[in-house]
Design an enzyme around this catalytic site. Structure first.
Site, PDB file in Angstrom:
ATOM      1  CB  ALA A  12      -9.224   1.095   2.591  1.00  0.00           C
ATOM      2  N   GLY A  13      -5.622   0.401   2.304  1.00  0.00           N
ATOM      3  CA  GLY A  13      -4.641  -0.514   2.324  1.00  0.00           C
ATOM      4  C   GLY A  13      -3.727  -0.506   3.511  1.00  0.00           C
ATOM      5  NE  ARG A  14      -0.288  -5.435   3.630  1.00  0.00           N
ATOM      6  CZ  ARG A  14       0.418  -6.487   3.351  1.00  0.00           C
ATOM      7  NH1 ARG A  14       0.927  -7.345   4.500  1.00  0.00           N
ATOM      8  NH2 ARG A  14       1.163  -6.664   2.035  1.00  0.00           N
ATOM      9  N   GLY A 100       5.589   6.527  -3.052  1.00  0.00           N
ATOM     10  CA  GLY A 100       6.155   5.629  -2.857  1.00  0.00           C
ATOM     11  C   GLY A 100       6.044   4.091  -3.410  1.00  0.00           C
ATOM     12  N   GLY A 125      12.207   4.297  -4.547  1.00  0.00           N
ATOM     13  CA  GLY A 125      11.566   3.125  -4.170  1.00  0.00           C
ATOM     14  C   GLY A 125      11.625   2.717  -2.693  1.00  0.00           C
ATOM     15  CG  HIS A 157       9.794  -7.222   0.016  1.00  0.00           C
ATOM     16  ND1 HIS A 157      11.106  -7.193  -0.567  1.00  0.00           N
ATOM     17  CD2 HIS A 157       9.690  -6.135   0.721  1.00  0.00           C
ATOM     18  CE1 HIS A 157      11.547  -5.926  -0.426  1.00  0.00           C
ATOM     19  NE2 HIS A 157      10.598  -5.187   0.283  1.00  0.00           N
ATOM     20  CE  LYS A 161       8.274  -5.725  -3.208  1.00  0.00           C
ATOM     21  NZ  LYS A 161       7.531  -4.516  -3.303  1.00  0.00           N
TER      22      LYS A 161
END
Length: 270
Positions: A12-14, A100, A125, A157, A161
């Site tokens: 459900a995350g980005r 990831g 990474g 970023h 983050k």
């Protein structure tokens, strides 16, 4: 071969939603399960609807054990503690685990190597082709240029983050250290507040910027006397990381258990 059955954790995350879209766009793979943490407000919702690809008849659940047992691989951009748990389950199921996840403390990922005795773990990474090519170029440049060229890694970023330096910045720092034949942990400099004195020869510096909605920008600067070389990558679409993760999963489908990187997937270690 038959379609690879993939589980998306943190669905459900980005990044989870981006991963669902990437699998739906890829040939040779399909989403068979979507996992979220217990108590998530998204439990029971359809993973395809959340990702904007239409209904897939795959409800989001909090049962990774059952999902892993019926799959060929898992795509994981969650958090270190969660990734360690998923690695144990992937080892039990003897499937591909693409990681990831960033934000690892030093040595925290050691159990992944034990899991890789049974699972095919691909950890990086950064999953993009461009970044991993950049890392290969950084390693070559660091090897070719002596210590008279100072090395600095600059990254930016979005403001949400939570870890710094980014996993990609550390990937690039490791590439530079590998080119120089040194241990990054012994030569890394992450902060220069106050009176720091002159820069120590051989150090690899990291600078971090945060703001707005920047997906990811990374530069490695080789600064010599009277000249400067800059190698840069700018990510303009989060889907590129998701597509790279799916590519990694498909690559690992027929491989032996082991611990791999995106450099292996892309043949950059050949």
């Amino acid at each position: 071969m038959s379609e690879m059955r993939l589980v998306v954790v943190g669905a459900a995350g980005r990044m989870g939603r981006a991963l669902v879209r990437a699998v739906c766009e890829a040939e040779g793979a399909r989403v068979t399960a979507a996992i979220e943490r217990p108590g998530s407000e998204f439990l029971g919702q359809d993973a395809g609807d959340l990702a904007g690809v239409g209904t897939l008849d795959i409800p989001v659940t909090d049962d990774p054990l059952t999902a892993f047992a019926a799959s060929d691989g898992v795509l994981d951009f969650t958090a270190p503690a969660a990734s360690l748990t998923f690695a144990e389950l992937a080892a039990q199921a003897r499937i591909v685990h693409v990681i990831g996840t960033t934000g690892w403390a030093e040595g925290e990922d050691a159990p992944l190597h034990a899991a890789s005795r049974h699972a095919r773990i691909v950890k990086s990474g950064n999953m993009s082709l461009g970044v991993n090519l950049l890392a290969a170029l950084v390693k070559k440049a660091a090897k070719a240029l002596d210590a008279d060229f100072d090395i600095e890694v600059l990254e930016m970023h979005h403001k949400h983050k939570v870890d710094a330096p980014s996993g990609t910045a550390l990937l690039l720092g490791e590439a530079a250290a590998g080119g120089r034949g040194i241990d990054l942990a012994d030569h890394s400099v992450g902060s220069r507040d106050g009176i720091t004195g002159a820069r120590k020869a051989g150090d690899i510096g990291f600078a971090t910027l945060r703001g707005g909605s920047v997906i990811g920008e990374h530069s490695v600067i080789f600064a010599g006397e009277g000249e400067r070389i800059e190698l840069t990558h700018r990510a303009e679409d989060r889907q590129l990381f998701a597509r790279g993760a799916v590519k990694a999963a498909l690559w690992g489908f027929d491989k032996k258990p082991g611990f791999y990187s995106m450099a292996d997937v892309l043949g950059l270690n050949d």
